[in-house]
Motif scaffolding. Structure first.
Motif, PDB file in Angstrom:
ATOM      1  N   ASP A   1       0.828  -1.210   0.000  1.00  0.00           N
ATOM      2  CA  ASP A   1       0.000   0.000   0.000  1.00  0.00           C
ATOM      3  C   ASP A   1       0.860   1.257   0.000  1.00  0.00           C
ATOM      4  O   ASP A   1       0.691   2.145  -0.824  1.00  0.00           O
ATOM      5  N   ASP A   2       1.781   1.327   0.986  1.00  0.00           N
ATOM      6  CA  ASP A   2       2.653   2.495   1.060  1.00  0.00           C
ATOM      7  C   ASP A   2       3.945   2.107   1.770  1.00  0.00           C
ATOM      8  O   ASP A   2       4.080   0.985   2.249  1.00  0.00           O
ATOM      9  N   PHE A   3       4.895   3.043   1.824  1.00  0.00           N
ATOM     10  CA  PHE A   3       6.187   2.772   2.466  1.00  0.00           C
ATOM     11  C   PHE A   3       6.229   3.371   3.875  1.00  0.00           C
ATOM     12  O   PHE A   3       7.304   3.626   4.422  1.00  0.00           O
ATOM     13  N   ALA A   4       5.081   3.614   4.483  1.00  0.00           N
ATOM     14  CA  ALA A   4       5.036   4.224   5.816  1.00  0.00           C
ATOM     15  C   ALA A   4       5.805   3.357   6.815  1.00  0.00           C
ATOM     16  O   ALA A   4       5.749   2.129   6.772  1.00  0.00           O
ATOM     17  N   GLY A   5       6.524   4.016   7.717  1.00  0.00           N
ATOM     18  CA  GLY A   5       7.219   3.276   8.771  1.00  0.00           C
ATOM     19  C   GLY A   5       8.603   2.801   8.372  1.00  0.00           C
ATOM     20  O   GLY A   5       9.340   2.280   9.203  1.00  0.00           O
ATOM     21  N   LEU A   6       8.972   2.948   7.112  1.00  0.00           N
ATOM     22  CA  LEU A   6      10.318   2.527   6.699  1.00  0.00           C
ATOM     23  C   LEU A   6      11.328   3.617   7.045  1.00  0.00           C
ATOM     24  O   LEU A   6      10.984   4.780   7.238  1.00  0.00           O
ATOM     25  N   HIS A   7      12.591   3.217   7.114  1.00  0.00           N
ATOM     26  CA  HIS A   7      13.651   4.170   7.436  1.00  0.00           C
ATOM     27  C   HIS A   7      13.681   5.299   6.396  1.00  0.00           C
ATOM     28  O   HIS A   7      13.557   5.033   5.198  1.00  0.00           O
ATOM     29  N   PRO A   8      13.866   6.541   6.828  1.00  0.00           N
ATOM     30  CA  PRO A   8      13.769   7.654   5.878  1.00  0.00           C
ATOM     31  C   PRO A   8      14.892   7.731   4.846  1.00  0.00           C
ATOM     32  O   PRO A   8      14.765   8.436   3.846  1.00  0.00           O
ATOM     33  N   ASN A   9      15.996   7.022   5.047  1.00  0.00           N
ATOM     34  CA  ASN A   9      17.114   7.140   4.103  1.00  0.00           C
ATOM     35  C   ASN A   9      17.260   5.942   3.173  1.00  0.00           C
ATOM     36  O   ASN A   9      18.314   5.727   2.594  1.00  0.00           O
ATOM     37  N   LEU A  10      16.222   5.186   3.012  1.00  0.00           N
ATOM     38  CA  LEU A  10      16.315   4.028   2.122  1.00  0.00           C
ATOM     39  C   LEU A  10      16.423   4.481   0.664  1.00  0.00           C
ATOM     40  O   LEU A  10      16.108   5.617   0.325  1.00  0.00           O
ATOM     41  N   THR A  11      16.873   3.556  -0.180  1.00  0.00           N
ATOM     42  CA  THR A  11      16.993   3.864  -1.604  1.00  0.00           C
ATOM     43  C   THR A  11      15.616   3.729  -2.253  1.00  0.00           C
ATOM     44  O   THR A  11      15.132   2.618  -2.476  1.00  0.00           O
ATOM     45  N   VAL A  12      14.994   4.862  -2.505  1.00  0.00           N
ATOM     46  CA  VAL A  12      13.662   4.873  -3.115  1.00  0.00           C
ATOM     47  C   VAL A  12      13.720   5.670  -4.412  1.00  0.00           C
ATOM     48  O   VAL A  12      14.272   6.771  -4.450  1.00  0.00           O
ATOM     49  N   LEU A  13      13.176   5.078  -5.474  1.00  0.00           N
ATOM     50  CA  LEU A  13      13.054   5.788  -6.751  1.00  0.00           C
ATOM     51  C   LEU A  13      11.618   6.298  -6.840  1.00  0.00           C
ATOM     52  O   LEU A  13      10.680   5.493  -6.913  1.00  0.00           O
ATOM     53  N   PRO A  14      11.422   7.621  -6.817  1.00  0.00           N
ATOM     54  CA  PRO A  14      10.059   8.161  -6.890  1.00  0.00           C
ATOM     55  C   PRO A  14       9.354   7.719  -8.175  1.00  0.00           C
ATOM     56  O   PRO A  14      10.008   7.515  -9.209  1.00  0.00           O
ATOM     57  N   SER A  15       8.049   7.593  -8.110  1.00  0.00           N
ATOM     58  CA  SER A  15       7.267   7.048  -9.234  1.00  0.00           C
ATOM     59  C   SER A  15       7.554   7.781 -10.546  1.00  0.00           C
ATOM     60  O   SER A  15       7.577   7.166 -11.605  1.00  0.00           O
ATOM     61  N   TRP A  16       7.805   9.083 -10.468  1.00  0.00           N
ATOM     62  CA  TRP A  16       7.970   9.847 -11.698  1.00  0.00           C
ATOM     63  C   TRP A  16       9.343   9.668 -12.344  1.00  0.00           C
ATOM     64  O   TRP A  16       9.634  10.239 -13.385  1.00  0.00           O
TER      65      TRP A  16
END
Lengths: 267, 281
Positions: free
Chosen positions: B198-213
């Motif tokens: 559903d979402d990435f809530a609760g995950l560490h804020p510095n993880l490697t995330v590629l924004p959808s755009w």
């Protein structure tokens, strides 16, 4: 003390050269075994780095590839590949680059690219991977490999990683300010570069090994140091540590199927 | 979207394409879909071409390979690649060979919008003599000679990742390799994931995330990086890497294996391939 094989002697002799304060960029295969034996015996503080980005890793078994999951799970931190090569290697934080080689010459130049001509190779090998920059950015280079006339040659077919070039001050002339290859440990002997010519010279023979055996498995006329010592035989602790590590590795890699029977070799 | 559509809409004959994964999160399912769709004249880019590029080269899809280490990790050489380089079979393969440092820097340069990468490298290395794309520049401040290579800007990048959220953001964990850089370096990026949450809530804020755009298309393919692994989902199938050495050694055995395991299969075959490699929960 129980008997030991030439390969065990090689790994253990190589492990002894590492210190607890070293930050070591680890090649797969024989270097990986030596580095982990050092960590599990006299150098528990050593920082082992694999080029997949794992810094300060402490694997319970030897990885089959440089990117096995256990390296990441046991690491202090895992960084991206660009960061690995830029901040950590190019940034000068690596004290020892520990490499294997398909072909090596007397000046520690390494070929892992092609056998034969580059454009029309007889055998296309995997290539350099991280080695070209490890060879020049790490403060010193240790090399470990089993001796054979195919591997230790008069002239290598391709300069994948620069050692001492044509010898002497060749590194300095190219503007390379790191020490380059300072140690070669084979299954028969320990070699160090001559201070002036930089040619690898046998400084220590493993127990029971003769000068003739070293020459018979080397493609150039071997030079021996003025005083050639005998390598200390593996201690019980060293041998047990290596054998346990190999046994754990074999068992882990067999768990999936029949993997782990063969040696590891990759970039 | 379905993998079939994601590949069809984003890859074209003649494209420069990178299927990246530094021993981890290798996009095998996407590569197999590209093989099924029969693309031609591709320039394949990858730091560590392994089984999937051996397969694409063996199927005659590649005209050129840009790489820095071409081996079967933990096993040895790539036999279809060797056949192409040494014997021109099934077609000659042009190669542009670099070091890891050069390729990592070249992806990063492209992600950063620069035309080239500058780094301290290739000193005394033979590759600088055989690859005209390896050049040098003088530092304008110190005069030091540094290596320069052109930025790598693939038409399309394919990666595998652990998960996406409903909005289409992508999370990469573990050995992150070059996944983020290749997505940001390429004109289009296709990502296969193990699952959608559903979402990435609760995950560490510095993880490697590629924004959808930053991502063009996402396809859900559980097991999609087999025989590579997905950290937290399943282990590397070391036996499959060893087995590949035997399959790729012979042209006929290779063709038969490809027919049975790639051409006649779909992306849905991957989940079963990793079933025995999943850690007990």
């Amino acid at each position: 003390m129980s008997a030991f094989t030439a390969n065990e002697m090689m790994t253990i002799a190589a492990s002894r050269a590492l210190k607890g304060s070293d930050v070591c960029f680890v090649g797969i295969g024989a270097p990986s075994a030596a580095c982990n034996v050092a960590r599990l015996t006299h150098a528990p503080g050593i920082t082992l780095i694999y080029e997949s980005g794992t810094i300060g890793t402490a694997p319970d078994v030897l990885p089959l590839s440089i990117g096995d999951g256990e390296l990441c799970e046991t690491a202090v931190t895992t960084v991206s590949v660009p960061e690995m090569f830029r901040y950590w290697l190019q940034g000068g934080r690596i004290t020892i680059g520990f490499l294997g080689a398909a072909q090596i010459d007397r000046f520690g130049n390494i070929n892992t690219t092609v056998i034969g001509d580059y454009a029309r190779p007889k055998t296309r090998l995997p290539g350099g991977g991280g080695a070209p920059e490890i060879a020049t950015s790490a403060q010193q280079i240790f090399i470990t490999m089993a001796q054979s006339k195919r591997a230790m040659v008069d002239r290598i077919d391709f300069f994948t990683s620069f050692g001492h070039g044509e010898g002497g001050d060749h590194r300095k002339r190219l503007g390379i300010d790191t020490a380059g290859p300072t140690l070669l440990v084979t299954d028969l002997a320990v070699w160090k570069p001559d201070p002036a010519t930089k040619e690898f010279t046998v400084v220590s023979l493993h127990p029971g090994v003769t000068r003739e055996q070293v020459q018979e498995t080397c493609g150039w006329p071997v030079r021996f140091a003025a005083t050639v010592e005998e390598t200390l035989a593996p201690t019980a602790l060293e041998l047990q540590t290596l054998r346990d590590l190999k046994a754990r590795t074999e068992a882990a890699h067999k768990a999936g199927a029949s993997a782990g029977k063969r040696g590891s070799k990759d970039g | 979207m379905p993998l079939e559509r994601a590949v069809a809409e984003n890859l074209k004959d003649g494209d420069t394409v990178a299927f990246e994964g530094f021993t981890h999160l290798i996009p095998t399912a996407a590569a197999h879909e590209a093989i099924r769709q029969g693309f031609k004249d591709l320039t394949l880019v990858r730091m560590t071409p392994d089984l999937i590029y051996d397969q694409m080269i063996g199927m005659g899809m590649a005209k050129k390979l840009v790489f820095s280490y071409a081996g079967n990790p933990g096993v040895g050489l790539l036999r279809r690649l060797r056949d192409a380089v040494e014997n021109g079979y099934p077609r000659p393969l042009e190669i542009e060979e670099h070091s890891h440092a050069a390729m990592a820097n070249a992806y990063e340069a492209s992600a950063a919008g620069l035309p080239c990468a500058i780094f301290r490298g290739y000193r005394g290395a033979g590759l600088a003599e055989v690859n005209p794309n390896i050049r040098s520049v003088a530092c304008p401040f110190t005069g030091e000679t540094l290596a320069a290579v052109p930025a790598l800007r693939p038409d399309v990048a394919f990666i595998h990742a652990q998960k996406a959220n409903r909005r289409g953001d992508v999370l990469v964990e573990g050995i992150i390799g070059i996944q983020k850089e290749v997505v940001l370096a390429a004109k289009r990026a296709v990502v296969t994931v193990e699952e959608v949450v559903d979402d990435f809530a609760g995950l560490h804020p510095n993880l490697t995330v590629l924004p959808s755009w930053t991502v063009t298309a996402i396809a859900v393919v559980p097991g999609g990086s087999h025989p590579s692994y997905a950290h937290g989902y399943y282990d590397r199938d070391n036996a499959a890497y060893l087995e590949w050495d035997r399959i790729a050694a012979d042209r006929e055995t290779f063709r038969a294996w490809m027919q049975e395991n790639v051409l006649e299969k779909g992306a849905d075959a991957f989940a079963a391939r990793v079933a025995h490699l999943r850690k007990a929960a």
